[in-house]
Design an enzyme around this catalytic site. Structure first.
Site, mmCIF file in Angstrom:
data_model
loop_
_atom_site.group_PDB
_atom_site.id
_atom_site.type_symbol
_atom_site.label_atom_id
_atom_site.label_comp_id
_atom_site.label_asym_id
_atom_site.label_seq_id
_atom_site.Cartn_x
_atom_site.Cartn_y
_atom_site.Cartn_z
ATOM 1 N N ASP A 79 0.881 -1.193 0.514
ATOM 2 C CA ASP A 79 0.270 0.242 -0.158
ATOM 3 C C ASP A 79 0.693 1.031 0.106
ATOM 4 O O ASP A 79 0.280 2.593 -1.028
ATOM 5 C CB ASP A 79 -0.760 0.322 1.442
ATOM 6 C CG ASP A 79 -1.991 -1.120 0.887
ATOM 7 O OD1 ASP A 79 -2.147 -1.230 0.273
ATOM 8 O OD2 ASP A 79 -2.643 -1.691 1.875
ATOM 9 N N GLU A 110 1.336 -0.553 5.419
ATOM 10 C CA GLU A 110 -0.189 -1.500 4.819
ATOM 11 C C GLU A 110 -1.270 -0.492 5.621
ATOM 12 O O GLU A 110 -1.351 -0.420 6.963
ATOM 13 C CB GLU A 110 -0.521 -3.061 6.010
ATOM 14 C CG GLU A 110 -1.437 -3.702 4.698
ATOM 15 C CD GLU A 110 -0.971 -3.795 3.547
ATOM 16 O OE1 GLU A 110 -2.435 -4.299 2.898
ATOM 17 O OE2 GLU A 110 0.001 -3.300 3.324
ATOM 18 N N LYS A 112 -5.396 0.035 6.538
ATOM 19 C CA LYS A 112 -6.253 -1.194 6.783
ATOM 20 C C LYS A 112 -6.962 0.088 7.983
ATOM 21 O O LYS A 112 -7.004 1.110 7.880
ATOM 22 C CB LYS A 112 -5.817 -2.177 7.374
ATOM 23 C CG LYS A 112 -5.168 -3.035 6.659
ATOM 24 C CD LYS A 112 -6.075 -3.544 5.966
ATOM 25 C CE LYS A 112 -5.244 -4.756 5.294
ATOM 26 N NZ LYS A 112 -6.272 -4.759 3.697
#
Length: 247
Positions: A79, A110, A112
């Protein structure tokens, strides 16, 4: 400077940086109307990328990318990749995605919707896919004569960025229990939740936490300190990459 001036200056900085965190939180909340999880995730990833681009020095480039090595191995799609572009150009670029040589990578994150056990393990897997790649390093020529020896590889920083922490006690016992199981290539060094929490993890199970309206800027300053400690990336052995094309 008087004590009052110092106090007011501190309060001003705290309010100003809290405003930055509030603005990012508002942007992320504004994506709630997006129906598809994947689309909403991409929008939020870009918000985090934009913040890192704004606050990191120009020597660091920030993009969504896949990392590759001189043996033709590739990571998962990452990401957020923080990498060097001054000495190590990206490869196979398209308008929407980049391939970054493993030697150029400083950090990976990452993104989320929340930080919980499942997403910690997911982010750890993404970190592992990058850290397992091969990195080259060659002597560095300079004007003084004899080249500098090849630079040793530093540990790539890995972390998780999210909207909130799922555990009721924030980064309490449940978080530590889950996080402490992530070791070696799967370790996560830091994390941020825009609801006002961030963490740094160190060897021997030591942590530093921040829970406040200034968690974002605290995270950024700590991350800058980590980047500063890494110095510059190693010099790539481009012949190793070229050899893959001559077989």
């Amino acid at each position: 400077m008087s004590h009052l001036s110092k106090l007011r200056g501190k309060e001003f900085l705290q309010r100003a940086y809290a405003g930055v965190q509030d603005a990012l939180a508002a942007q992320i909340r504004s994506s709630d109307h997006i129906i598809h999880d994947g689309d909403r995730g991409e929008v939020n990833e870009q918000y985090f990328i934009d913040v890192l681009r704004k606050y990191l020095p120009n020597r660091y480039t920030v993009d969504k990318a896949t990392v590759l090595d001189s043996e033709g191995q590739v990571s998962d799609s990452i990401d957020v990749v923080v990498y060097d572009r001054q000495y190590t150009p990206t490869l196979l670029d398209s308008d929407l995605h980049r391939y970054v040589p493993a030697e150029a990578v400083y950090a990976v994150f990452e993104c989320k919707p929340k930080i919980n056990k499942i997403y910690l393990e997911y982010a750890a897997g993404k970190a592992e896919s990058v850290r397992r790649l091969q990195r080259t390093s060659v002597p560095i020529p300079h004007a003084g004569g004899k080249p500098f020896p090849p630079k040793a590889h530093f540990d790539i920083i890995a972390g998780i960025l999210a909207t909130e922490v799922e555990w009721a006690d924030g980064f309490g016992e449940s978080f530590v229990s889950s996080h402490s199981k992530l070791t070696n290539f799967r370790r996560l060094d830091c994390g941020l939740a825009i609801d006002g929490h961030c963490f740094d993890a160190y060897d021997q199970g030591a942590y530093e936490f921040c829970s406040s309206e200034n968690a974002l800027i605290h995270f950024l300053f700590r991350f800058l300190n980590q980047l500063q400690s890494l110095g510059t990336v190693p010099a790539i052995d481009w012949n190793a990459y070229a050899s893959q094309l001559s077989r």
